[in-house]
Design an enzyme around this catalytic site. Structure first.
Site, mmCIF file in Angstrom:
data_model
loop_
_atom_site.group_PDB
_atom_site.id
_atom_site.type_symbol
_atom_site.label_atom_id
_atom_site.label_comp_id
_atom_site.label_asym_id
_atom_site.label_seq_id
_atom_site.Cartn_x
_atom_site.Cartn_y
_atom_site.Cartn_z
ATOM 1 N N GLU A 40 -11.108 1.022 4.278
ATOM 2 C CA GLU A 40 -11.292 0.810 5.741
ATOM 3 C C GLU A 40 -10.927 2.098 6.542
ATOM 4 O O GLU A 40 -10.827 2.188 7.681
ATOM 5 C CB GLU A 40 -10.109 -0.424 5.977
ATOM 6 C CG GLU A 40 -8.853 0.085 6.091
ATOM 7 C CD GLU A 40 -8.217 0.274 4.913
ATOM 8 O OE1 GLU A 40 -6.820 0.509 4.907
ATOM 9 O OE2 GLU A 40 -8.650 0.102 3.905
ATOM 10 N N CYS A 66 -5.667 -2.783 -1.452
ATOM 11 C CA CYS A 66 -4.325 -2.136 -1.717
ATOM 12 C C CYS A 66 -3.331 -3.276 -1.679
ATOM 13 O O CYS A 66 -3.446 -4.068 -2.817
ATOM 14 C CB CYS A 66 -4.155 -1.048 -0.974
ATOM 15 S SG CYS A 66 -2.869 -0.091 -1.447
ATOM 16 N N HIS A 109 -8.544 2.286 -0.208
ATOM 17 C CA HIS A 109 -8.682 1.993 1.122
ATOM 18 C C HIS A 109 -10.038 2.232 1.789
ATOM 19 O O HIS A 109 -10.204 3.522 2.303
ATOM 20 C CB HIS A 109 -7.737 2.818 2.082
ATOM 21 C CG HIS A 109 -6.266 2.427 1.654
ATOM 22 N ND1 HIS A 109 -5.740 1.397 2.480
ATOM 23 C CD2 HIS A 109 -5.237 2.644 0.872
ATOM 24 C CE1 HIS A 109 -4.454 1.137 1.961
ATOM 25 N NE2 HIS A 109 -4.200 2.127 1.203
#
Length: 236
Positions: free
Chosen positions: A177, A97, A175
């Site tokens: 993660e 990002c 994202h």
């Protein structure tokens, strides 16, 4: 193997990517650029580590824009220099990002407002799903990248480029993660009001994040493995 993880704010953490990197034998060192007490005044001073001490650099997301000098102007130059030097030294970089936007900028691209913000779980169009699966991936951003010279776009949607390769480095706009815990933090730090303004139901977003935890973990592991095996470890 040693990985440097750049956390730009206290709310974002390496999450599922960090867990997979540890499973792959990486020792993670995390540094936080903007401490919690400065979240709403992020123009702090920060000294970035030298990139040649690491086997991998991961640059995570942030609630600010790479080009917002009033917010990140005191430290973004140091990060861009780190990412640029790492790339030129052949130290792989994974940008997520904001981190992807910083990587693009460091290598000669640019960042500007996207035609519309993206918040929530979306699928993307991937040229190589074995490298970048089509999702669903979590998104929370309002900017987009113009890719640097020589970079190869490998995934996209109608809003922007969603993944690109540059040598041993990769940037992803989404994202991988993310965890439900971090989604909740985003909502509590002003994201709830932002969702309402944009017509996104924050409770539904949280519930969907919880429902997709197993899929998110699998997708994050796949992406991390493919990045390490096919991008980061390719010959210079």
């Amino acid at each position: 193997m040693r990985a440097l993880v750049l956390m730009h704010d206290h709310a974002t953490e390496p999450g599922l990517i960090g867990a997979r990197l540890r499973e792959r034998g990486y020792d993670l060192t995390t540094v936080t650029v903007v401490p919690a007490e400065r979240h709403h005044a992020p123009d702090v001073s920060f000294a970035f580590p030298a990139p040649d001490d690491w086997d991998l650099v991961v640059s995570l997301g942030a609630p600010w824009s790479v080009y917002d000098e009033t917010a990140v102007g005191t430290w973004i130059g140091g990060e861009l220099a780190l990412l640029r030097t790492a790339h030129h030294l052949g130290v792989p970089v994974l940008g997520v990002c904001f981190g992807a936007q910083a990587l693009a900028t460091a290598l000669g691209g640019s960042v500007g407002p996207a035609p519309r913000p993206e918040i929530g779980w979306t699928r993307i169009d991937s040229d190589d799903p074995s490298l970048v699966p089509e999702g669903p991936w979590f998104q929370w951003h309002h900017d987009r990248c113009a890719l640097p010279p020589g970079a190869v776009e490998v995934a996209r949607n109608e809003v922007c480029a969603q993944a690109f390769l540059a040598g041993r480095s990769m940037g992803v706009q989404f994202h991988p993660e993310i965890t439900t815990t971090v989604v909740r933090r985003y909502l509590d730090l002003g994201g709830r009001a932002q969702c309402v303004r944009l017509g996104v139901d924050p409770e539904e977003l949280l519930a969907r994040s919880r429902a997709l935890e197993t899929a998110a973990r699998a997708n994050a592991g796949h992406l991390t493995d493919a990045f390490l095996d096919r991008v980061a470890h390719t010959p210079a």
